[in-house]
Design a protein around this motif. Sequence first.
Motif, mmCIF file in Angstrom:
data_model
loop_
_atom_site.group_PDB
_atom_site.id
_atom_site.type_symbol
_atom_site.label_atom_id
_atom_site.label_comp_id
_atom_site.label_asym_id
_atom_site.label_seq_id
_atom_site.Cartn_x
_atom_site.Cartn_y
_atom_site.Cartn_z
ATOM 1 N N ARG A 75 0.777 -1.574 -0.036
ATOM 2 C CA ARG A 75 0.169 -0.263 0.353
ATOM 3 C C ARG A 75 1.187 0.977 -0.038
ATOM 4 N NH1 ARG A 75 -5.712 1.215 1.258
ATOM 5 N NH2 ARG A 75 -4.856 1.641 3.065
ATOM 6 N N PHE A 76 0.018 2.296 -0.644
ATOM 7 C CA PHE A 76 1.225 3.307 -0.490
ATOM 8 C C PHE A 76 0.534 4.663 -0.152
ATOM 9 C CE2 PHE A 76 2.174 0.361 -4.133
ATOM 10 C CZ PHE A 76 2.936 0.669 -3.976
ATOM 11 N N ARG A 77 1.294 5.711 0.577
ATOM 12 C CA ARG A 77 0.172 6.547 1.361
ATOM 13 C C ARG A 77 1.771 8.005 0.959
ATOM 14 N NH1 ARG A 77 -0.049 10.466 5.278
ATOM 15 N NH2 ARG A 77 -1.730 10.224 6.830
ATOM 16 N N ALA A 78 0.219 8.744 0.724
ATOM 17 C CA ALA A 78 1.445 10.312 0.569
ATOM 18 C C ALA A 78 1.557 10.766 1.598
ATOM 19 C CB ALA A 78 -0.401 10.626 -0.068
ATOM 20 N N ILE A 79 2.563 10.692 1.311
ATOM 21 C CA ILE A 79 4.131 11.888 2.309
ATOM 22 C C ILE A 79 3.872 12.934 2.675
ATOM 23 C CG2 ILE A 79 6.195 12.708 2.829
ATOM 24 C CD1 ILE A 79 6.770 10.100 1.480
ATOM 25 N N GLY A 80 3.150 14.204 1.565
ATOM 26 C CA GLY A 80 2.623 15.351 1.163
ATOM 27 C C GLY A 80 1.174 15.674 1.587
ATOM 28 N N HIS A 81 0.885 16.190 0.436
ATOM 29 C CA HIS A 81 -0.829 16.235 0.848
ATOM 30 C C HIS A 81 -1.789 15.701 -0.027
ATOM 31 C CE1 HIS A 81 -0.278 18.909 4.692
ATOM 32 N NE2 HIS A 81 0.476 19.508 4.728
ATOM 33 N N GLU A 82 -0.752 14.920 -0.744
ATOM 34 C CA GLU A 82 -1.573 14.062 -1.874
ATOM 35 C C GLU A 82 -2.837 13.499 -1.705
ATOM 36 O OE1 GLU A 82 2.656 14.368 -2.341
ATOM 37 O OE2 GLU A 82 1.193 13.660 -0.487
ATOM 38 N N TYR A 86 -4.136 7.602 0.334
ATOM 39 C CA TYR A 86 -3.880 5.751 0.594
ATOM 40 C C TYR A 86 -4.104 5.841 -0.711
ATOM 41 C CZ TYR A 86 -2.965 5.021 5.710
ATOM 42 O OH TYR A 86 -2.220 5.874 7.008
ATOM 43 N N MET A 87 -3.014 4.959 -1.419
ATOM 44 C CA MET A 87 -4.167 4.309 -2.657
ATOM 45 C C MET A 87 -2.866 2.327 -2.649
ATOM 46 S SD MET A 87 -2.314 7.181 -5.249
ATOM 47 C CE MET A 87 -3.275 5.676 -6.915
ATOM 48 N N GLY A 88 -3.650 1.848 -3.267
ATOM 49 C CA GLY A 88 -3.290 -0.286 -3.307
ATOM 50 C C GLY A 88 -3.050 0.059 -4.511
#
Length: 207
Positions: A75-82, A86-88
């Motif tokens: 899974r992928f989490r935004a580090i900024g304010h995008e 979360y995206m999978g």
Amino acid sequence: MKQSTSQRESLMRAAKYYHSALAEAEEYLVERGITMEAAEKARLGVVLDPLTGHEAYTNRLSIPYVTRSGVVDLRFRAIGHEEPRYMGLSGATTRLYNVGAFFRASSYICLCEGEIDTITLDFVCGIPAVGVAGVNNWKKHYSRLLADFDKVFLFADGDNAGVEFSKSLSRELSNLVVVQAPEGEDVNSLYKLHGADYFKEKIAGAQ
């Protein structure tokens, strides 16, 4: 759907590749109270140079779902304010996060909403915890995995979704102990405010 050996090997390679860029997320992680030691244990990474098909996850935190048989999801989490935060991976099966905690836990285990809260409770605070990737991703069969513990501590987010999730889960698990976060708070924010003792005291008070 059962994954093939090649699929798991591909996920393992991706997790290892992104983990090599973990230092790029140090500032973000430290701001969240997550030490680099904890991040190493969780095998976190950063998608600096995306693999083919992973272009949409560029500059996001990589969060591998690790089991005894290897990495079964990313899974992928935004580090900024995008947005979205979360995206999978496309077509991935929703799973519980950090299932290795089942083998470290004894009489109780904790349940969190989201991977960052789970990492905070388990890898930072040293309290065995598993996580669900958002309240809408709860599956009925998860209850069977939790039923044999004396107590399951649900550290629910301080919002309407967290309140409703705790009500719903209370009907499924007779061993559930709900620890509802104050409005607007979650495990990670409470850790930054109060430290690990906050959670240890909540658990000790219900034993």
